[in-house]
Each structure stands twice: as C-alpha cells, then as structure tokens.
Design a protein around this motif. Structure first.
Motif, PDB file in Angstrom:
ATOM      1  N   LEU B   6       0.955  -1.162  -0.195  1.00  0.00           N
ATOM      2  CA  LEU B   6      -0.095   0.056   0.072  1.00  0.00           C
ATOM      3  C   LEU B   6       1.036   1.296  -0.009  1.00  0.00           C
ATOM      4  O   LEU B   6       1.692   1.432   0.731  1.00  0.00           O
ATOM      5  CB  LEU B   6      -0.927  -0.019   1.381  1.00  0.00           C
ATOM      6  N   VAL B   7       0.599   2.315  -0.801  1.00  0.00           N
ATOM      7  CA  VAL B   7       1.319   3.446  -0.847  1.00  0.00           C
ATOM      8  C   VAL B   7       0.190   4.337  -0.206  1.00  0.00           C
ATOM      9  O   VAL B   7      -0.738   4.653  -1.064  1.00  0.00           O
ATOM     10  CB  VAL B   7       2.010   4.007  -2.228  1.00  0.00           C
ATOM     11  N   ILE B   8       0.371   5.327   0.640  1.00  0.00           N
ATOM     12  CA  ILE B   8      -0.228   6.319   0.814  1.00  0.00           C
ATOM     13  C   ILE B   8      -0.007   7.916   0.548  1.00  0.00           C
ATOM     14  O   ILE B   8       1.372   8.171   1.079  1.00  0.00           O
ATOM     15  CB  ILE B   8      -0.703   6.485   2.664  1.00  0.00           C
ATOM     16  N   GLY B   9      -0.515   8.363  -0.333  1.00  0.00           N
ATOM     17  CA  GLY B   9      -0.043   9.693  -0.685  1.00  0.00           C
ATOM     18  C   GLY B   9       0.119   9.501  -2.143  1.00  0.00           C
ATOM     19  O   GLY B   9       1.118   8.680  -2.620  1.00  0.00           O
ATOM     20  N   GLY B  10      -0.488  10.252  -3.045  1.00  0.00           N
ATOM     21  CA  GLY B  10      -0.129   9.972  -4.705  1.00  0.00           C
ATOM     22  C   GLY B  10       0.242  11.293  -5.010  1.00  0.00           C
ATOM     23  O   GLY B  10       0.324  11.674  -6.356  1.00  0.00           O
ATOM     24  N   GLY B  11       1.222  11.682  -4.372  1.00  0.00           N
ATOM     25  CA  GLY B  11       2.076  12.957  -4.976  1.00  0.00           C
ATOM     26  C   GLY B  11       3.434  12.396  -5.576  1.00  0.00           C
ATOM     27  O   GLY B  11       3.282  11.324  -5.984  1.00  0.00           O
ATOM     28  N   ILE B  12       4.286  13.033  -5.927  1.00  0.00           N
ATOM     29  CA  ILE B  12       5.631  12.882  -6.630  1.00  0.00           C
ATOM     30  C   ILE B  12       6.184  11.721  -5.817  1.00  0.00           C
ATOM     31  O   ILE B  12       6.617  10.621  -6.661  1.00  0.00           O
ATOM     32  CB  ILE B  12       6.563  14.032  -7.011  1.00  0.00           C
ATOM     33  N   VAL B  13       6.220  11.611  -4.623  1.00  0.00           N
ATOM     34  CA  VAL B  13       7.019  10.373  -4.040  1.00  0.00           C
ATOM     35  C   VAL B  13       6.248   9.280  -3.891  1.00  0.00           C
ATOM     36  O   VAL B  13       6.697   8.170  -4.333  1.00  0.00           O
ATOM     37  CB  VAL B  13       7.200  10.921  -2.293  1.00  0.00           C
ATOM     38  N   GLY B  14       4.930   9.339  -3.679  1.00  0.00           N
ATOM     39  CA  GLY B  14       4.075   8.196  -3.666  1.00  0.00           C
ATOM     40  C   GLY B  14       3.849   7.524  -4.966  1.00  0.00           C
ATOM     41  O   GLY B  14       4.052   6.229  -5.138  1.00  0.00           O
ATOM     42  N   GLN B  15       3.839   8.327  -6.091  1.00  0.00           N
ATOM     43  CA  GLN B  15       3.790   7.776  -7.541  1.00  0.00           C
ATOM     44  C   GLN B  15       5.139   7.172  -7.801  1.00  0.00           C
ATOM     45  O   GLN B  15       5.002   6.003  -8.415  1.00  0.00           O
ATOM     46  CB  GLN B  15       3.626   9.026  -8.561  1.00  0.00           C
ATOM     47  N   ILE B  16       6.069   7.624  -7.536  1.00  0.00           N
ATOM     48  CA  ILE B  16       7.389   7.082  -7.843  1.00  0.00           C
ATOM     49  C   ILE B  16       7.786   5.718  -7.103  1.00  0.00           C
ATOM     50  O   ILE B  16       8.033   4.847  -7.483  1.00  0.00           O
ATOM     51  CB  ILE B  16       8.761   7.882  -7.830  1.00  0.00           C
ATOM     52  N   ALA B  17       7.606   5.793  -5.720  1.00  0.00           N
ATOM     53  CA  ALA B  17       7.430   4.643  -5.050  1.00  0.00           C
ATOM     54  C   ALA B  17       6.695   3.472  -5.361  1.00  0.00           C
ATOM     55  O   ALA B  17       6.829   2.306  -5.618  1.00  0.00           O
ATOM     56  CB  ALA B  17       7.136   4.956  -3.473  1.00  0.00           C
ATOM     57  N   ALA B  18       5.320   3.930  -5.772  1.00  0.00           N
ATOM     58  CA  ALA B  18       4.286   2.926  -6.393  1.00  0.00           C
ATOM     59  C   ALA B  18       5.094   2.176  -7.795  1.00  0.00           C
ATOM     60  O   ALA B  18       5.046   1.032  -7.879  1.00  0.00           O
ATOM     61  CB  ALA B  18       3.057   3.427  -6.835  1.00  0.00           C
ATOM     62  N   LEU B  19       5.801   3.137  -8.516  1.00  0.00           N
ATOM     63  CA  LEU B  19       6.110   2.717  -9.619  1.00  0.00           C
ATOM     64  C   LEU B  19       7.320   1.635  -9.279  1.00  0.00           C
ATOM     65  O   LEU B  19       7.521   0.567  -9.890  1.00  0.00           O
ATOM     66  CB  LEU B  19       6.752   3.947 -10.310  1.00  0.00           C
ATOM     67  N   GLU B  20       8.328   1.865  -8.338  1.00  0.00           N
ATOM     68  CA  GLU B  20       9.276   0.909  -8.181  1.00  0.00           C
ATOM     69  C   GLU B  20       8.833  -0.369  -7.519  1.00  0.00           C
ATOM     70  O   GLU B  20       9.266  -1.392  -7.998  1.00  0.00           O
ATOM     71  CB  GLU B  20      10.216   1.522  -7.022  1.00  0.00           C
ATOM     72  N   LEU B  21       7.875  -0.209  -6.750  1.00  0.00           N
ATOM     73  CA  LEU B  21       6.978  -1.389  -6.120  1.00  0.00           C
ATOM     74  C   LEU B  21       6.452  -2.305  -7.250  1.00  0.00           C
ATOM     75  O   LEU B  21       6.810  -3.602  -7.198  1.00  0.00           O
ATOM     76  CB  LEU B  21       6.308  -1.152  -4.898  1.00  0.00           C
ATOM     77  N   ALA B  22       5.637  -1.636  -8.031  1.00  0.00           N
ATOM     78  CA  ALA B  22       4.863  -2.428  -8.924  1.00  0.00           C
ATOM     79  C   ALA B  22       5.926  -3.112 -10.056  1.00  0.00           C
ATOM     80  O   ALA B  22       5.532  -4.103 -10.514  1.00  0.00           O
ATOM     81  CB  ALA B  22       3.827  -1.634  -9.752  1.00  0.00           C
ATOM     82  N   GLY B  23       7.033  -2.504 -10.133  1.00  0.00           N
ATOM     83  CA  GLY B  23       7.984  -2.952 -11.110  1.00  0.00           C
ATOM     84  C   GLY B  23       8.287  -4.443 -10.581  1.00  0.00           C
ATOM     85  O   GLY B  23       9.057  -4.934 -11.745  1.00  0.00           O
ATOM     86  N   THR B  24       8.530  -4.799  -9.314  1.00  0.00           N
ATOM     87  CA  THR B  24       8.482  -6.323  -9.291  1.00  0.00           C
ATOM     88  C   THR B  24       7.682  -7.263  -9.383  1.00  0.00           C
ATOM     89  O   THR B  24       7.773  -8.314  -9.038  1.00  0.00           O
ATOM     90  CB  THR B  24       9.205  -6.258  -7.683  1.00  0.00           C
ATOM     91  N   GLY B  25       6.444  -6.501  -9.731  1.00  0.00           N
ATOM     92  CA  GLY B  25       5.323  -7.486 -10.138  1.00  0.00           C
ATOM     93  C   GLY B  25       4.438  -7.445  -8.690  1.00  0.00           C
ATOM     94  O   GLY B  25       3.378  -8.179  -8.990  1.00  0.00           O
ATOM     95  N   ALA B  26       4.695  -7.046  -7.674  1.00  0.00           N
ATOM     96  CA  ALA B  26       3.687  -6.855  -6.722  1.00  0.00           C
ATOM     97  C   ALA B  26       2.370  -6.018  -7.115  1.00  0.00           C
ATOM     98  O   ALA B  26       2.467  -5.349  -7.798  1.00  0.00           O
ATOM     99  CB  ALA B  26       4.522  -5.981  -5.314  1.00  0.00           C
ATOM    100  N   ARG B  27       1.363  -6.429  -6.373  1.00  0.00           N
ATOM    101  CA  ARG B  27       0.086  -5.827  -6.462  1.00  0.00           C
ATOM    102  C   ARG B  27      -0.032  -4.559  -5.536  1.00  0.00           C
ATOM    103  O   ARG B  27       0.286  -4.644  -4.610  1.00  0.00           O
ATOM    104  CB  ARG B  27      -0.982  -6.751  -5.958  1.00  0.00           C
ATOM    105  N   VAL B  28      -0.113  -3.369  -6.037  1.00  0.00           N
ATOM    106  CA  VAL B  28       0.190  -2.069  -5.335  1.00  0.00           C
ATOM    107  C   VAL B  28      -0.937  -1.267  -5.421  1.00  0.00           C
ATOM    108  O   VAL B  28      -1.769  -1.126  -6.715  1.00  0.00           O
ATOM    109  CB  VAL B  28       1.445  -1.212  -5.878  1.00  0.00           C
ATOM    110  N   THR B  29      -1.532  -0.908  -4.206  1.00  0.00           N
ATOM    111  CA  THR B  29      -2.649   0.065  -4.199  1.00  0.00           C
ATOM    112  C   THR B  29      -2.227   1.541  -3.824  1.00  0.00           C
ATOM    113  O   THR B  29      -1.243   1.557  -2.745  1.00  0.00           O
ATOM    114  CB  THR B  29      -3.688  -0.329  -3.346  1.00  0.00           C
ATOM    115  N   LEU B  30      -2.554   2.495  -4.572  1.00  0.00           N
ATOM    116  CA  LEU B  30      -2.020   3.847  -4.076  1.00  0.00           C
ATOM    117  C   LEU B  30      -3.261   4.672  -3.808  1.00  0.00           C
ATOM    118  O   LEU B  30      -4.140   4.767  -4.612  1.00  0.00           O
ATOM    119  CB  LEU B  30      -1.167   4.532  -5.412  1.00  0.00           C
TER     120      LEU B  30
END
Lengths: 555, 374
Positions: B6-30
């Motif tokens: 889970l990523v809480i916050g969809g600003g610049i940090v949250g979006q890049i973090a979600a991108l990094e995490l999802a890149g491993t194949g994980a299911r990510v909710t932002l």
C-alpha cells in the motif's frame, strides 16, 4: 471625428480616432491578429476583453488586447507571436503614479446596473467611485458610440443614464482593469499610468456577463466571433464584422444584432435559432407579452424588421461546425430532423446565452448556487442585494442572467442600501423598484422558455474540436485526461492544461464543469468550477510592481 | 481491499514509490486524498544548493540541511534517469544562480559555496561580467552570483502525466480516499479511509505534511508541518532564461518552463484553509513576490501574470524521513526534507529499496525516523 493612421506589420492602416485597434483592423479587412503556440491564426472573438484571442504587440509591448486598446496615430502594431522577445535593456519603471481611494461605495462596472447603483448611492449622499473596464461607460447593453453619436433609443437611454451618473458627483474612472480582490475589502486595479488601490467601505459588484459560445469544430477560426463582439464593433465603432454574416445560437440578442447589422448594410445570410419558433408555443409567447408587453413588442418588431429586409430567420437549427475555405467561412447547421445545411459567410456570430462574470464575487467569498435553468452559478443575496459577505453587494447579470431593466432596478436598490450601510440615508423608498424587479424577473423567466441555451454535450462533439482556446486542448484530450483521474475540475486542469491560459478558463471551464457533473452524476456547486484566483484578469508584472510600491508608501 | 503493498499519498514521492514497487510484480494500491495533494501543485524547481530562505527561516535546522546536500545532488541526477525512462519532462539542468546585490551578499555566497563544495556540489562564483555572458537579462544592480551547476527545473504537469500512465501500465490501483488511521498487526497493515479499508503486508507513507498525523497514533511524533507557498506564472515568451534563479537574501525563485512561461515563487506564504480546501492567495505575497522579480529582472516587466496558486511545502527538521517506523516496522516512511520535489525520486527509491530488501541508492541511516521516536 479625426482621421489617424497606424501601421500593422509595417503596412499603413487608416482609422478614426476613438476606434479600437480591433475595429480599425477589421474595417481594413484584417482579421488574423495573433499566432498560437500551435501555429494557428486567431482574431477577435469576444470583443469585450475576455477571451485574449485578439492580442497584438503595440509599440513593442506584447499581448495587448486589440479590442480594448484605442487606435492612436502613429502606433506600430504587429501580429502577436506566441513567444514574444524579452528586452534585456529594459529598465524598472519609474516610481509610478498611484492613487489610494477610500470611497463609501465602490461600484465595479459601468453598465446598466453599475450606473444605476452609482446614481442611487450618490443621491443618498455617499461618496462613490465607479470603476469601468471599457473606455466609455454604458456597459454591454447601453454600449455607447466611441464618437458620442446616437444610433437609436437604446443608446439614447444609455446616454441619459451615463450623463446622470456623471453629473451625480460620483467619480467614474474608465479603462480600468481590476486584477486583485482580497478580504478587507482591498481592490487592486491598473488604469492608464496609475495603480489604483481601493479600500472602500462597501462594494457593489456589477460586472455583467459575457456571451456563452457554441463550442463546435472551427469556433476558433478568425471571423467567428460572439454576437456581443459583432454588436460592439457596430454600436461602438460603426464597423461591420463582415459583408456577409451568419448569426446563430439562441436568444433575443441574436435577433437584435442581426437586424442592427442588416440596417448597417451587411448581408445577413442566415439567423439560426436553436429553439422552435415562438409561434409554435403560443402560450409561452403570451406569457412573455403579459409580463413584459413593451419588450415582447420590441421582439416582435425585430422579427418583422428582419422579415421586411428578407433576412432568413430559421428555427430549430444548431451550429455543427465552421470551416475555412478560400475567401471565407462555411457554417454547417444540423436541423431537428437530423439533416444538415451549409451557409457561406465571411463572419459567423454566435451567442447561446451568457456566463456571468462572477470572479470578483467568488474571490471575495460570496456564496453561489447553481441554476440549472440557465446553466450557471447564481449569487445568493438578501432583500437589499447584499451577498453572503457583509458589505459586498451584487447587481445585474454578474449574479446570473436577469437583463438590463432588472439590472437598473437592482442597481437602485443596492445603491441606496450600500449608501445606508456606509452611513448615508436610511435605505428606504425601494417599494416601486422591488415591484419593477419582480415584473422584470417574471418576463425573463418567460423569455428564456422561448429559447434553448442548453450547451452541446462535449462528448457528442468530434474529438478534435478545440475546447480550451488558449492552450489548444481538444475535446478528445480532455476526455482522455478525465479518464486518467476522474472526478474533479482542478485535477482535470492539471492533467490536460485546460483553463491554464490567459483567458483563465472562462470558456472551457464552465463546459468542463458541466462535463464532470454529467459523468459523475453529482450536482454542480460553486466548488465544481475552477477555484477563483487572482489575478482576475492577466496583469503586467510592472503593474503589480507599481501597486506594491504604492501600497508600501500607503502603510 | 487487500493488496501486497500500500502507498499512502499520490504526490510525486508516492507515485515514484508505487512505480518502483509495482515493477517487481507486486500488487500495489495507491490511495490519495485527491483534492489537495501537495506535489501535484509543485512548480518544478530542482534545488541543490542551500536555499538562503531556509537558512534564514530555520537556522536551527540549517546544519541538517547542509549534511543532506549530497542527497540533493544525487536526487537531481535521479531525475535525468527518470526522464530517460519515462519520456520528456522539459527537464533542464543548466544550473542555478543565486544573485547578490552587495559585497556583503557576495561574501555570504562565497562562504556558502565553500561549504557546498566540500559536500561535493559543483559550484562557482561569478562576477558581473561572467553573469552578463550567461544571463544578460538580469538587472544592472546585481553584482554577482553563485552558480550551482547541479540545479535545474522541469515541468511537473508533464511528470504527473507520465507517472500516472506508467503506474497504470504496471497495474497500480489508484484510489481517491482520505486515510485517517493506520493499524499494524503481526502480519499486516490496515489503513482506514473515509470510504473503505485497505490492507497490505506493508505500507509506504508518502503523505508529505499529512504524514505526521497519520503515524502519531503508532507512537512516533514526526513534525511534518504544512507550509503553503505562493506561486505565480506568466504567459509565454521567447526562451531566454536558462537557470533556476534565486536571491542571496530575499525570497525568490524564477525560472522558465519549456512552454516559455516564467514561474515566479520562492517561499512567500499563502493561507492554509485546511486539508480539503485549496490554500488561498495573500495580497502581500503576490505583490511582494512579483515586485521583487520585476526589480531583479526588468526584462520581464511587460509580461503578464496569468495565474497564481499555492502549493504545500513540508518542513520537518531539514532532513528527509526515510525508513521503517520504530515499533511499527511494516510502515515505511518516505517524506523528503525541504524542497521535497527535488528529493522525491531518491526518497521514493530509498523507501522502495527498504520494502523490497534491496541495496538502497543512498544510505538511509541518517534519514531514519528513529530520531523522532521517544
């Protein structure tokens, strides 16, 4: 009237003193004023300082609105490029003249409502300052000729109102651009060579409305303009927007302007009214004539005048597209039966109702509610026409469409009430104005039932239709942007750039707000629209500098 | 709903973090509160040198900022990589100028540049003649400047669009909701929103100034104060301003976007109207900020301001907050220090590395939230 000459891209243009640059250039057959970042040509569209599409460079100063700038002998005017040059040798302006004004009553707007408020407040003994954006007072309805000549009874009535306001002892300042409105209230404005800093005791906002366009493919082409723009060209400057003209949309202004232009010598190829003929709804027509016999008679007389001049007036026609071809424009209309027809012209004028200029009211925090009947916000007001913000009054079309006679009655009520609130008079004696106002409102309600100003749903338009004129964002791009992060106009703005240009979203904003409401099923409210922001209109950095210098001296 | 991360916050940090995490194949909710997300209103300055504004306003935190300088330099380089991967962001890194009007200010810049050089920044002092060569539009009373070649700017609107698309392509589920509580159990994190509950094995908190309130109930008091800041933008003009421009003593940033528009800001305050309403504009900030720009750059005087807005900066103690939350290790903080937009890619990648057990791009130890644990 004096004859002058100026240059446009180096070529001489003859004009009359007092004519706007826009009128002089159109009279000289020039209709392309600026080039967009996307390489498209643009010209006069709103004619009243709203759309920012008639920008030109004047004597080296970029981005001057041709419709609001008077032609002066010897001026060097150039096509506005999207990326004007910066001058490294520029200097900080000399400490500018600035005026600090502290009237009992500040009236914003010199139209029917504003002038009536000015007279009423002044007669009650209040010190009144009236600020008006145009070069001469009168507003859009009582639009006065630049040369002072009188065209008809409407202009004569306006001239009397202007004269009464001038002789009332109020200070009326024209060519004023208000750009800042803050709590206090503190109003900041730019006038010719002086920054205005106004700290009034009360404010009467009478900023009127602007034409709601018909957003279709081709509505940005030079030669396509609002009916209000065409009327300004003719009534203020005796300039015809073209030789062969199409007028379309819905509402009485289209009929009036078509007739005025026909009398002025233009060939009116077509008047297209979206609504069915009034004669098909005799009951609605009758209701109009009961509530406003004089105005209903005026409407009928306009129709007769058009028929007598053999101007084709067609009901049930909606504009579908405008295209450019060599030598002119071709406007395609859709009939109610689904068929189409195409008319060629060199100017296409459009008006489909009005959008209130409520930016200052919204900035000052006045409460608004959405009126689905006319498709825009209405400002909440008390019996004395005071808004939800103490000391801020609102009159006329800026609170929601009401027409000029209602604006006059409202102006008198608010003028007297604002004067009383600032300690002048007792605010009594308004009974006859209140009665008149009720009558005008009944007429307006009946009138708009004869017309159809319902906007075309954006998702029914071709995807390449331009929605945001300034940023050149299409309907397709807007819908795609909405799909990425649905639900909020501010988010849509950041995703697509709609509303980020110099007109500040005055055309695309209301359309996009309606789109979001349709998609989400949520009712429109004040917060459905772009958040109000200063500057109210674009303001030069040097003007802000002047105001800052003056305010520091003031404190 | 339940997802891996889970990523809480969809600003610049949250979006890049979600991108990094999802890149491993994980299911990510932002999950983002949508209406007033801080960095979607950012103006896109890439700050590397110490801002005089910060030193002036928060002198007690200036040493923290100075220690963090290498992170800023590295973060600015992260943006190069991000643009190469995602597409054009109008990223320009021709350097930043901090202007001086007096010999006193030049002396301040000299001392500052010496300390920055020691931290590895690429800085130089320019006299007026050198300034004239690279920025002739600057007003004549500016005597010199410090040039920091690491600095630059980008267009955040383009970045937002590219990131939103990249997240969607990787299957990140984006939800508009306001999270108002976090609970952590032995095997998962549960976030309570106004519209639903979101469960995951770990959660990244990238909620900028809202982060402190979110984790306070978990026993760590992180002082993330919102700082609403005023911004102005002009209509377009020819491309002439290559640098991110600041002032040695006064609050100003000035730069030109790839659209040709000039953005003027620098930390003037705005009215904070609460979490659900956009901040309001103060007359004094608009006047003071724009008038200062007019004095320093008379060449822009005839351009018109077409819009103002306010964005939220987040201040804590001058250093970023990155790492597992003491006592609630399934919660990973990702809050940049001052000038958060610049730091965002580095902070997001550091936080994602911690979640994923990878080597972080920079040492997160100095940024650990442990410093706030009682």
């Amino acid at each position: 009237m004096t004859e002058i000459t100026f240059t446009f891209n180096g070529a001489g243009v003859a004009a009359s003193g007092g004519q706007s640059l826009a009128a002089a250039l159109i009279a000289a057959g020039r209709r392309e004023f600026r080039v967009t970042a996307g390489g498209k040509r643009r010209g006069v569209f709103c004619g009243i300082g709203v759309c920012q599409d008639c920008l030109v460079t004047v004597d080296g100063t970029p981005n001057r609105r041709a419709c609001m700038t008077g032609a002066v002998d010897g001026m060097a005017v150039e096509t506005q490029s999207a990326f004007p040059a910066l001058r490294s040798d520029a200097e900080v302006p000399d400490t500018p003249r600035a005026r600090v004004l502290t009237p009992d009553v500040l009236v914003i707007g010199g139209g029917a409502g504003g002038l009536s408020a000015t007279i009423a407040a002044r007669r009650a003994g209040a010190e009144v300052v009236t600020l008006d954006e145009r070069t001469v007072p009168g507003g859009q309805y009582y639009k006065q000729s630049a040369d002072g000549g009188l065209l008809d009874a409407q202009q004569a009535e306006g001239a009397t109102l202007v004269e009464d306001a001038r002789s009332s002892g109020a200070e009326i300042i024209n060519s004023v651009e208000i750009w800042g409105a803050f709590d206090g209230p503190l109003i900041l404005a730019e006038s010719e060579n002086a920054a205005l800093i106004v700290r009034p005791r009360t404010v009467i906002v009478a900023t009127g409305a602007y034409d709601r366009p018909i957003i279709v493919p081709g509505w940005t082409l030079p030669g396509v303009m609002t009916t209000g723009a065409a009327q300004t060209l003719w009534r203020s400057y005796r300039t015809l927007p073209g030789r062969r003209i199409v007028v379309c949309g819905s509402g009485p202004l289209n009929l009036q302007v078509a007739l005025e232009l026909a009398v002025g010598g233009a060939e009116i190829a077509l008047v297209a009214e979206a609504a069915p003929s009034a004669f098909r709804h005799p009951l609605r027509g009758a209701r109009c004539s009961i509530h406003g016999p004089t105005l209903a008679w005026k409407g009928l007389a306009m129709l007769c005048g058009l028929r007598w001049r053999r101007v084709p007036v067609r009901n049930g026609l909606r504009l579908a597209a405008v295209e450019q071809y060599e030598g002119g424009l071709s406007a395609t209309f859709r009939r109610t039966d689904g068929g189409t027809c195409t008319v060629r012209a060199d100017a296409v004028c459009m008006n489909a109702g009005f959008e209130p200029q409520n930016e200052i009211l919204r900035l000052l925090g006045a409460r608004m509610t959405y009126d689905p009947a006319v498709g825009h916000l209405r400002c909440e007001r008390s019996q004395t026409l005071e808004t939800s913000v103490s000391g801020i009054f609102a009159v006329g079309d800026c609170v929601g469409l009401g027409g000029a006679p209602a604006a006059c009655a409202e102006g008198r009520i608010a003028g007297l009430s604002a004067a009383a609130l600032s300690g002048h008079g007792d605010g009594r004696g308004l009974a006859s104005d209140r009665r008149a106002l009720r009558r005008h409102r009944r007429f307006q309600n009946a009138l708009w039932q004869l017309h159809d100003v319902s906007p075309t749903p954006l998702d029914s338009l071709p995807e390449d239709t331009v929605l945001c004129r300034c940023e050149e964002v299409t309907v397709g791009e807007t819908l795609a942007g909405y799909a990425v992060n649905p639900g909020h106009l501010g988010t849509l703005k950041r995703a697509t750039r709609i509303g980020m240009g110099p007109c500040q979203g005055r055309y695309c904003g209301p359309a996009a707000a309606r789109l979001i409401a349709e998609k989400t099923g949520e009712a429109l409210t004040d917060r459905s629209f772009f958040a109000p922001r200063v500057p109210v209109k674009p303001v030069t950095i040097n003007a802000v500098f002047s105001a800052e210098e003056a305010l520091r001296g003031d404190e | 709903m339940t997802s891996d991360l889970l990523v809480i916050g969809g600003g610049i940090v949250g979006q890049i973090a979600a991108l990094e995490l999802a890149g491993t194949g994980a299911r990510v909710t932002l999950v983002d509160a949508a209406h007033n997300a801080g960095s979607t209103t950012n103006a896109g300055s890439l700050h590397v040198q110490m801002q005089s504004r910060f030193i002036r306003l928060y002198p007690e935190h200036a040493p923290n900022l100075e220690r963090a300088l290498p992170y800023y330099k590295q973060a600015a380089e992260c943006w190069d990589t991000l643009e190469a991967g995602l597409g054009p962001m109008h990223l320009v890194r021709k350097g930043g100028l901090m202007l001086a009007e007096s010999s006193g200010q030049m002396a301040f810049l000299e001392e500052k540049s010496r300390r920055e050089e020691a931290k590895g920044l690429d800085v130089a002092l320019l006299d007026r003649a050198e300034l004239d060569r690279i920025a002739p539009w600057i007003g004549p009373w500016i005597v010199g400047a410090e040039l920091c070649r690491d600095e630059g700017s980008l267009n955040p609107l383009l970045v937002n669009r590219l990131l939103a698309k990249a997240c969607a392509d990787l299957g990140v589920i984006c939800i508009s909701d306001r999270i108002d509580g976090l609970t952590v159990t032995a095997d998962r994190v549960s976030a309570r929103g106004l519209q639903g509950r979101y469960r995951a094995s770990e959660a990244v908190v990238a909620a900028a100034w809202g982060s402190g309130a979110l984790v306070r109930a978990l026993g760590v008091d992180i002082p993330t104060a919102p700082e609403p800041l005023h911004m102005n933008i002009t209509e377009a003009c020819e491309q002439k301003i290559d640098h991110l421009v600041q002032h040695a003593e006064r609050s100003l940033t000035l730069k030109q976007f790839g659209t040709g528009q000039i953005v003027i800001g620098g930390g003037w305050s705005a009215h904070d109207h609460g979490v659900d309403t956009v901040p309001g504009v103060r007359a004094g900030s608009l006047l003071g900020n724009v008038a200062l720009a007019a004095r320093l750059a008379p060449a822009i005087g005839t351009l018109r301001i077409i819009r103002t807005w306010a964005g939220m900066n987040t201040t804590a103690d001058g250093t970023s907050i990155v790492g597992r939350l003491p006592g609630a290790e399934r919660v990973i903080m990702a809050v940049p220090g001052d000038a958060g937009y610049t730091l965002a890619p580095l902070v997001a990648q550091m936080a994602a590395s911690i979640v994923l057990g990878r080597d972080p791009p920079a040492d997160p130890a100095p940024c650990s939230p442990a410093r706030f644990a009682a």
